[in-house]
Write a protein that holds these residues in place. Sequence first.
Motif, PDB file in Angstrom:
ATOM      1  N   LEU A 129       0.853  -1.186   0.000  1.00 31.51           N
ATOM      2  CA  LEU A 129       0.000   0.000   0.000  1.00 31.51           C
ATOM      3  C   LEU A 129       0.886   1.232   0.000  1.00 31.51           C
ATOM      4  O   LEU A 129       1.905   1.273   0.704  1.00 31.51           O
ATOM      5  N   LEU A 130       0.505   2.241  -0.770  1.00 31.40           N
ATOM      6  CA  LEU A 130       1.189   3.525  -0.738  1.00 31.40           C
ATOM      7  C   LEU A 130       0.291   4.524  -0.023  1.00 31.40           C
ATOM      8  O   LEU A 130      -0.840   4.776  -0.453  1.00 31.40           O
ATOM      9  N   VAL A 131       0.784   5.065   1.068  1.00 33.02           N
ATOM     10  CA  VAL A 131       0.040   6.039   1.870  1.00 33.02           C
ATOM     11  C   VAL A 131       0.733   7.386   1.722  1.00 33.02           C
ATOM     12  O   VAL A 131       1.880   7.547   2.140  1.00 33.02           O
ATOM     13  N   LYS A 200      -1.290 -18.445   7.305  1.00 25.49           N
ATOM     14  CA  LYS A 200       0.097 -17.996   7.309  1.00 25.49           C
ATOM     15  C   LYS A 200       0.387 -17.276   5.987  1.00 25.49           C
ATOM     16  O   LYS A 200       0.405 -17.897   4.927  1.00 25.49           O
ATOM     17  N   VAL A 201       0.592 -15.959   6.088  1.00 26.28           N
ATOM     18  CA  VAL A 201       0.850 -15.127   4.907  1.00 26.28           C
ATOM     19  C   VAL A 201       2.353 -15.130   4.654  1.00 26.28           C
ATOM     20  O   VAL A 201       3.125 -14.572   5.434  1.00 26.28           O
ATOM     21  N   GLU A 202       2.769 -15.765   3.570  1.00 27.56           N
ATOM     22  CA  GLU A 202       4.199 -15.926   3.311  1.00 27.56           C
ATOM     23  C   GLU A 202       4.860 -14.619   2.876  1.00 27.56           C
ATOM     24  O   GLU A 202       5.987 -14.321   3.276  1.00 27.56           O
ATOM     25  N   SER A 203       4.191 -13.837   2.052  1.00 28.72           N
ATOM     26  CA  SER A 203       4.776 -12.575   1.584  1.00 28.72           C
ATOM     27  C   SER A 203       4.432 -11.447   2.557  1.00 28.72           C
ATOM     28  O   SER A 203       3.257 -11.288   2.914  1.00 28.72           O
ATOM     29  N   PRO A 204       5.416 -10.666   3.005  1.00 33.75           N
ATOM     30  CA  PRO A 204       5.113  -9.560   3.910  1.00 33.75           C
ATOM     31  C   PRO A 204       4.291  -8.473   3.227  1.00 33.75           C
ATOM     32  O   PRO A 204       4.362  -8.292   2.012  1.00 33.75           O
ATOM     33  N   ILE A 205       3.506  -7.759   4.014  1.00 37.25           N
ATOM     34  CA  ILE A 205       2.735  -6.617   3.532  1.00 37.25           C
ATOM     35  C   ILE A 205       3.590  -5.366   3.685  1.00 37.25           C
ATOM     36  O   ILE A 205       4.071  -5.070   4.782  1.00 37.25           O
ATOM     37  N   CYS A 206       3.797  -4.633   2.608  1.00 36.45           N
ATOM     38  CA  CYS A 206       4.619  -3.420   2.637  1.00 36.45           C
ATOM     39  C   CYS A 206       3.712  -2.190   2.728  1.00 36.45           C
ATOM     40  O   CYS A 206       2.875  -1.968   1.849  1.00 36.45           O
ATOM     41  N   LEU A 207       3.874  -1.424   3.773  1.00 42.49           N
ATOM     42  CA  LEU A 207       3.155  -0.160   3.949  1.00 42.49           C
ATOM     43  C   LEU A 207       4.165   0.962   3.777  1.00 42.49           C
ATOM     44  O   LEU A 207       5.043   1.161   4.624  1.00 42.49           O
ATOM     45  N   ARG A 208       4.044   1.703   2.671  1.00 44.43           N
ATOM     46  CA  ARG A 208       5.010   2.753   2.350  1.00 44.43           C
ATOM     47  C   ARG A 208       4.340   4.107   2.528  1.00 44.43           C
ATOM     48  O   ARG A 208       3.366   4.435   1.859  1.00 44.43           O
ATOM     49  N   TYR A 209       4.856   4.894   3.470  1.00 49.72           N
ATOM     50  CA  TYR A 209       4.288   6.194   3.807  1.00 49.72           C
ATOM     51  C   TYR A 209       5.192   7.279   3.227  1.00 49.72           C
ATOM     52  O   TYR A 209       6.361   7.399   3.619  1.00 49.72           O
ATOM     53  N   ILE A 210       4.648   8.076   2.328  1.00 50.58           N
ATOM     54  CA  ILE A 210       5.429   9.164   1.742  1.00 50.58           C
ATOM     55  C   ILE A 210       4.816  10.506   2.153  1.00 50.58           C
ATOM     56  O   ILE A 210       3.595  10.678   2.132  1.00 50.58           O
ATOM     57  N   SER A 211       5.668  11.432   2.546  1.00 55.59           N
ATOM     58  CA  SER A 211       5.232  12.791   2.866  1.00 55.59           C
ATOM     59  C   SER A 211       5.537  13.670   1.667  1.00 55.59           C
ATOM     60  O   SER A 211       6.702  13.876   1.312  1.00 55.59           O
TER      61      SER A 211
END
Length: 483
Positions: A129-131, A200-211
């Motif tokens: 997700l891109l936040v 069991k979720v094998e792939s990590p969830i990436c949370l990318r926060y950009i200002s």
Amino acid sequence: MAALAFTPQIQRPPIPPFSIPTKAPKSRTKTRVSLQPSPTFSDPFVLQLAETLEDSLPSSSSSPPLPLQKLRDTSSETLLSTPWPSRKDEPFRFTDTSFIRHSQIHPITHPPHSSTLSGISSNTQLPNLLVADGYVVNSENLSELPNGVFVGSLLELPDESVMTRVCELLSNSFCGDLFWSINGIGAPDVTVVYVPEGCKVESPICLRYISVEGRDKGSNELPVSNPRVFVLVERGGEIGIVEEFFGKDGKKSYWANSVLEVVVGEGGKVRHSYIQRQSLNAAHIKWTSVQQEASSTYELIEVSSGGKLSRHNVHIQQLGPETVTELSTLHLSVSDQTQDLHSRLIMDHPRGYSRQLHKCIVAHSLGQAVFDGNVKVNRYAQQTDAGQLTRSLLLEPRATVNVKPNLQIIADDVKCSHGAAISDLEETQLFYFLARGINLETARKALLFSFGAEVIERLPYFVRKEVESDIRELLEPTLKGSS
């Protein structure tokens, strides 16, 4: 060169609530909290900030969902009865927040235009997700997640039973300090990560926060964003969460005020990686609250190198026996930065296990690092095994670190230890390299990178190389200057 502080915790006395006048009704739906007045305890800056945050919420023709409204109401009550922290308050004794206090704070009321996000790279192989400025603006590869796993807005939860479960936990969650409450009022939405029982979720969830939105250095204006994420892992579930905070412009001034809540069910596992590389003129304040049920595991790996003011508050509670908690952090201060970690771990049940490793490098004469780590082993937490260690490198004569490792042990059948070490690079180690024909710059580089490698090597492989590269780039001026 160093300041070492061991001080008792001072509790602020309770402050009676009060109210502020409500404004004329607007076309959008809002709920204001009315409290009894008590001018003695009022803080005009906090009152104004509360109204500004409330007025900044997105317009809506209908009321927000009940859990989000309850979160805002609870945060309003807490915020309006809490003064702005000062150096006289024990938790902020070594952390100066006047940089924020003396700014004109402007909540960011809408996501940035898509054109401003062009060129923002992402790991397309993983769900992410891109936040941007507190708003979810893009998602990728979420359809590849296992059945039952949900990542998205609280408003979009597809299952009513999951919505009920999330709302129950969200409403009864831990309540932090003033900055927690600021996020509770100003968060436009809550991003939910849900893992069903046994998944069991094998792939990590990436949370990318950009200002994206920011002001030039020297400006008195400070845009603020309030992203909020809630992670619920049911019994036996497993997931990896990678949070990465960064600025679009490395010289802009802004304030990112983030909250992450994690609930780990019985036997569940969460591996949390947190990378903070904001602009060196920004303020970055983050809360991480974790509740662990019996036999669960939570692991945090943190690397923080950005921000003029960076503070991470970590609150973890073990709610059952045989629970495992591991915390590893590396902080780097290469300019007039403050890198602050305040952690609290509460162990209430038998056979709990915890390890905390905190490392920091202060490479500037005006830089400082703060560590306040509290581990509380209560009466029924027998046969607990808890260890805590903080190690700091000061590379300049006036560089400062304030550390307070703290074990509070009430149980009598435990294995607990803690320690602190503060120094420059050891002359004997440098001599070992020099005696073998290796120049001083190379020797210092090898020692510095090996000092941080103990934490960095625990990061997921797909972010490890990027973090290593950033650390090398930030330390390069220091290494050249000492050669």
